[in-house]
Structure formats: C-alpha cells, structure tokens
Design a protein around this motif. Structure first.
Motif, PDB file in Angstrom:
ATOM      1  N   VAL A  64      38.400  29.235  39.242  1.00  0.00           N
ATOM      2  CA  VAL A  64      39.817  29.486  39.010  1.00  0.00           C
ATOM      3  C   VAL A  64      39.886  30.295  37.722  1.00  0.00           C
ATOM      4  O   VAL A  64      39.236  29.951  36.736  1.00  0.00           O
ATOM      5  N   ALA A 112      40.716  20.104  41.592  1.00  0.00           N
ATOM      6  CA  ALA A 112      40.950  19.846  43.016  1.00  0.00           C
ATOM      7  C   ALA A 112      39.963  20.601  43.894  1.00  0.00           C
ATOM      8  O   ALA A 112      39.573  20.110  44.960  1.00  0.00           O
ATOM      9  N   ARG A 113      39.548  21.782  43.467  1.00  0.00           N
ATOM     10  CA  ARG A 113      38.617  22.603  44.249  1.00  0.00           C
ATOM     11  C   ARG A 113      37.157  22.363  43.860  1.00  0.00           C
ATOM     12  O   ARG A 113      36.263  22.953  44.449  1.00  0.00           O
ATOM     13  N   ARG A 143      41.622  30.344  50.634  1.00  0.00           N
ATOM     14  CA  ARG A 143      40.206  30.647  50.582  1.00  0.00           C
ATOM     15  C   ARG A 143      39.618  30.086  49.300  1.00  0.00           C
ATOM     16  O   ARG A 143      40.158  30.283  48.228  1.00  0.00           O
ATOM     17  N   ARG A 144      38.516  29.414  49.429  1.00  0.00           N
ATOM     18  CA  ARG A 144      37.866  28.850  48.247  1.00  0.00           C
ATOM     19  C   ARG A 144      37.022  29.913  47.561  1.00  0.00           C
ATOM     20  O   ARG A 144      36.310  30.659  48.210  1.00  0.00           O
ATOM     21  N   SER A 145      37.126  29.966  46.274  1.00  0.00           N
ATOM     22  CA  SER A 145      36.256  30.855  45.508  1.00  0.00           C
ATOM     23  C   SER A 145      35.452  29.997  44.545  1.00  0.00           C
ATOM     24  O   SER A 145      35.667  28.797  44.432  1.00  0.00           O
ATOM     25  N   CYS A 200      43.961  22.815  39.431  1.00  0.00           N
ATOM     26  CA  CYS A 200      43.428  23.572  40.572  1.00  0.00           C
ATOM     27  C   CYS A 200      41.902  23.578  40.571  1.00  0.00           C
ATOM     28  O   CYS A 200      41.272  23.398  41.614  1.00  0.00           O
ATOM     29  N   VAL A 235      35.607  23.430  41.221  1.00  0.00           N
ATOM     30  CA  VAL A 235      35.024  24.694  40.781  1.00  0.00           C
ATOM     31  C   VAL A 235      35.211  24.851  39.277  1.00  0.00           C
ATOM     32  O   VAL A 235      35.957  24.114  38.647  1.00  0.00           O
TER      33      VAL A 235
END
Length: 101
Positions: free
Chosen positions: A6, A29-30, A1-3, A26, A32
C-alpha cells in the motif's frame, strides 16, 4: 486486485491522521507492506548558489528528512506493530513521487 504494498503519500511535517490510519489499516487487512512516500525539495536558498549543491549538503538535508518521516510515523508504527513499513524519502515533487509508485 492485491498488490505487494500500500502506498501512502505523506507530508511528514503535517501528517493527516485519518489518511495514515486508513493506509495502515489497508496494509494490515491485505497483509502487505506499507510504503510511506515523503517528497522533499532542496531549500530555496540552494537555488541562489552559483554552483551545484555539494553532495555533503544534500546528504545532510536528506538525512534530516528521513528523521522527520521516522518521527512522524512513530505513533502509527507503535499502533500497528504488525505492519511492515518502508520509509521512502525522495527528492521529487509530491506528484512525481506518487506517480512513480
């Protein structure tokens, strides 16, 4: 699940490079933000004071902790310029600080 971020728990006085690299990777990559959480405590000598810690002293100690975290993260911020970082310095135990996030 994306938030939306991080969360990295970091001991700014002794950062674990592999954990910091992993968190930055991380976040990148996301796409965020990385929230770097550094928990700190009042100096032991403050517990011996017969009165509450003056706000001025607490603020001075906290400013120092903010600088310690900024200095610790500097190499990674330079290595990962595309990762937005929120430096979060909290007067809590490490467990409480991370559980909060």
């Amino acid at each position: 699940r994306r938030s939306g971020e991080v969360v990295l728990g970091i001991d700014a006085r002794d950062p674990v490079g592999s954990a910091v690299d992993f968190a930055f990777d991380c976040a990148r990559a996301r796409a965020v933000r990385l929230r770097a959480v550094h928990a700190w405590a009042l100096p032991a000598s403050a517990a011996e004071w017969p009165f509450a810690v003056p706000e001025r002293d607490r603020a001075t100690w906290e400013d120092h902790e903010v600088q310690v975290l900024a200095d610790a993260l500097r190499p990674w911020r330079e290595r990962y310029p595309d990762v937005p970082v929120l430096e979060d310095v909290v007067l809590l135990s490490p467990v409480q600080a991370l559980a909060h996030h």
